[in-house]
Each structure stands twice: as structure tokens, then as C-alpha cells.
Design a protein around this motif. Structure first.
Motif, PDB file in Angstrom:
ATOM      1  N   GLY A  42       0.815  -1.201   0.000  1.00  0.00           N
ATOM      2  CA  GLY A  42       0.000   0.000   0.000  1.00  0.00           C
ATOM      3  C   GLY A  42       0.851   1.254   0.000  1.00  0.00           C
ATOM      4  O   GLY A  42       2.078   1.198  -0.066  1.00  0.00           O
ATOM      5  N   SER A  43       0.202   2.408   0.082  1.00  0.00           N
ATOM      6  CA  SER A  43       0.886   3.695   0.041  1.00  0.00           C
ATOM      7  C   SER A  43       1.873   3.822   1.204  1.00  0.00           C
ATOM      8  O   SER A  43       1.621   3.316   2.304  1.00  0.00           O
ATOM      9  CB  SER A  43      -0.130   4.828   0.112  1.00  0.00           C
ATOM     10  N   PHE A  44       2.987   4.495   0.954  1.00  0.00           N
ATOM     11  CA  PHE A  44       3.954   4.735   2.018  1.00  0.00           C
ATOM     12  C   PHE A  44       4.833   5.924   1.666  1.00  0.00           C
ATOM     13  O   PHE A  44       4.952   6.320   0.508  1.00  0.00           O
ATOM     14  CB  PHE A  44       4.826   3.502   2.277  1.00  0.00           C
ATOM     15  N   VAL A  45       5.470   6.481   2.696  1.00  0.00           N
ATOM     16  CA  VAL A  45       6.548   7.452   2.545  1.00  0.00           C
ATOM     17  C   VAL A  45       7.715   6.947   3.378  1.00  0.00           C
ATOM     18  O   VAL A  45       7.536   6.623   4.552  1.00  0.00           O
ATOM     19  CB  VAL A  45       6.147   8.861   3.020  1.00  0.00           C
ATOM     20  N   ASP A  46       8.893   6.857   2.793  1.00  0.00           N
ATOM     21  CA  ASP A  46      10.087   6.422   3.519  1.00  0.00           C
ATOM     22  C   ASP A  46      11.145   7.510   3.362  1.00  0.00           C
ATOM     23  O   ASP A  46      11.605   7.792   2.251  1.00  0.00           O
ATOM     24  CB  ASP A  46      10.597   5.098   2.957  1.00  0.00           C
ATOM     25  N   ASN A  47      11.538   8.127   4.473  1.00  0.00           N
ATOM     26  CA  ASN A  47      12.546   9.179   4.452  1.00  0.00           C
ATOM     27  C   ASN A  47      13.969   8.645   4.345  1.00  0.00           C
ATOM     28  O   ASN A  47      14.926   9.439   4.313  1.00  0.00           O
ATOM     29  CB  ASN A  47      12.419  10.058   5.698  1.00  0.00           C
ATOM     30  N   LEU A  48      14.119   7.327   4.318  1.00  0.00           N
ATOM     31  CA  LEU A  48      15.414   6.680   4.123  1.00  0.00           C
ATOM     32  C   LEU A  48      16.432   7.080   5.188  1.00  0.00           C
ATOM     33  O   LEU A  48      17.646   7.098   4.930  1.00  0.00           O
ATOM     34  CB  LEU A  48      15.959   6.964   2.714  1.00  0.00           C
ATOM     35  N   ASP A  49      15.930   7.360   6.391  1.00  0.00           N
ATOM     36  CA  ASP A  49      16.826   7.701   7.497  1.00  0.00           C
ATOM     37  C   ASP A  49      17.574   6.478   8.024  1.00  0.00           C
ATOM     38  O   ASP A  49      18.599   6.610   8.682  1.00  0.00           O
ATOM     39  CB  ASP A  49      16.034   8.332   8.647  1.00  0.00           C
ATOM     40  N   GLY A  50      17.031   5.287   7.755  1.00  0.00           N
ATOM     41  CA  GLY A  50      17.654   4.052   8.207  1.00  0.00           C
ATOM     42  C   GLY A  50      17.176   2.900   7.355  1.00  0.00           C
ATOM     43  O   GLY A  50      16.267   3.039   6.526  1.00  0.00           O
TER      44      GLY A  50
END
Length: 262
Positions: A42-50
Motif C-alpha cells: 500500500g501507500s507509504f513514505v520512507d525518508n530513508l533515514d535508516g
């Protein structure tokens, strides 16, 4: 600056090499979950902090072969300072690089994703010809499906352009070169594509529509795929990427990834 588009077909040799590359990868790569086992995300946002292991995994210990002149190593994908980076270098090669002269990284989603909007904020690798910095979706025989793919690629030989492409059941040849009006290796920009059910694929740069495919040049993909990011050097495809000459580590960085399910 208003964007312009130009069309260029890669030579047939490149497409044959691509097929060979993925067939080699299927033998060398660890088995992936089939669509019946893998969730449709499903929809997501990942800031790629880890490193979010519930969402992603790092390719490790094999090479795609063919025109890919590097082995995938998990230690070449890193998270620091709020971004994810991928390094391309020759440390520990060839013995530690699946027999290849260079090592690099690939970040792959665990789940499969279908129609929707795919977005990334990234800075391409700089350093000259012979490389590809990418954001794309892919599925194929390793997932028990036909080879479907939708691409955003920055070629190191000209980081003022973006190349788009798609594959449906292994058939590509739908490349477009987009003049960006900026150097994609000089700073972060937002790249996106919208994949609509049975209709179109629209590509965007910093929110601006720059290209559309409506199926008139070939059937559009229909199978859900994994979201992937990688950086790699080419071999035997100088007519496409230009010659690769190693002069030190190269690096692509990614600020965030977003997917909105349609």
C-alpha cells in the motif's frame, strides 16, 4: 526552462545483453518470494533515514552479469545524515565482487507494488560516462511473472538528461531522453512516474509532466513489481552508456521515496 524530448533506440545488442543479464541474475540471485507470497504493498513514505528491513532488502553476493560490470554488495548501500547512498568502487574486487572488477549496490522492496504514483528525491552519481543511476519497478521470472519494468535512469555520460523506458513481457525499446535543464548530479531533484491501470504512464520532474506513454508504441506493463534503486557501471554497451573508466569511488544518494496506490 521548458523541457524538450528526443527519442533514441538502443541497439539490438543492448536488448539481447539485457535479457542475458536477467537470466544470469535468476540463477545467481537468492530466490525471491512469489507474488502469492509477497504482499501487494500500500501507500507509504520512507525518508530513508535508516534501513527499514520490513520494507527493503539489499542485493548481496551476486551479479546480474551481461552488461553489469559490478557485483552487488550489501555494504555498498548505506544510511547516514538522513539520506541513503549507494557506492560504486573497486574495493575488494574481483574476489569479493562476484568475479567482477567493481562493487556497487541495489536496494529492493520486499513487497510488490501496482498502479500508482512512484516518487523519489535523489542526486545522481557524477564522474563521467559508463554508469547508470536509477529508480524503477521490476518483476520477472524470479517473481513467477513476466518481465515488466518502468524506468527512470540518469546516464553518467550526460547528467543533464533523464532517460525513461518500460518493458512489457520482456519487450523494451521505448526509450526517451528528457532534457532536464539542470545537472542531476549537482543536487537533489524529485523524479516520479504515474502508472495508470490500462491507460498511461506519465513521468514527472520536480512536479512537471515531461513525458507520457499511452500504449501506442507497445503494450504497457500490467504486473505489480518491486521498487528498486541502483548504481552500476556498464561493459560492452559503450554505444549506449559510453566507455567506463574508473577514477575513484562514485556515489548516488537518495533523500526519500514515496508510493501512492491508485
Amino acid at each position: 526552462m521548458r523541457s524538450t524530448t528526443t527519442h533514441r533506440h538502443r541497439p539490438a545488442l543492448r536488448r539481447r545483453l539485457m535479457v542475458t543479464a536477467f537470466l544470469v541474475a535468476l540463477v545467481a540471485a537468492p530466490a525471491l518470494a512469489t507474488p502469492a507470497q509477497a504482499a501487494i504493498g500500500g501507500s507509504f513514505v520512507d525518508n530513508l533515514d535508516g534501513f527499514a528491513t520490513s520494507r527493503w532488502h539489499k542485493a548481496n553476493g551476486y551479479s546480474n552479469g551481461g552488461m553489469f560490470n559490478s557485483g552487488w554488495r550489501a555494504d555498498h548501500v548505506w544510511h547516514s545524515g538522513g539520506v541513503m547512498g549507494i557506492n560504486l568502487d573497486n574495493y575488494g574486487c574481483p574476489s569479493g565482487c562476484s568475479g567482477k572488477p567493481y562493487a556497487s549496490g541495489e536496494y529492493r522492496s520486499n513487497d510488490m507494488y501496482s498502479y500508482g504514483r512512484y516518487e523519489v528525491r535523489m542526486k545522481a552519481a557524477r564522474g563521467g560516462s559508463g554508469t547508470v543511476t536509477s529508480f524503477f519497478t521490476y518483476t520477472g521470472p524470479s517473481d513467477g511473472q513476466p518481465w515488466d519494468e518502468i524506468d527512470i535512469e540518469i546516464l553518467g555520460k550526460n547528467t543533464w538528461q533523464m532517460q525513461t523506458n518500460y518493458y512489457t513481457n520482456g519487450v523494451g525499446g521505448h526509450e526517451k531522453l528528457i532534457d532536464l535543464g539542470f545537472d542531476a548530479a549537482a543536487g537533489y531533484h524529485t523524479y516520479a512516474f504515474e502508472w495508470w491501470n490500462g491507460g498511461t504512464i506519465n513521468w514527472f520532474v520536480d512536479g512537471r509532466l515531461v513525458h507520457q506513454e499511452n500504449g501506442s508504441r507497445g503494450k504497457l506493463p500490467t504486473h505489480p513489481g518491486r521498487i528498486m534503486m541502483n548504481l552500476w557501471p556498464g561493459t560492452g554497451v559503450d554505444s549506449w552508456l559510453g566507455p567506463f573508466s574508473y577514477n575513484g569511488q562514485r556515489q548516488a544518494t537518495y533523500d526519500w521515496v514515496k508510493y501512492t496506490r491508485y
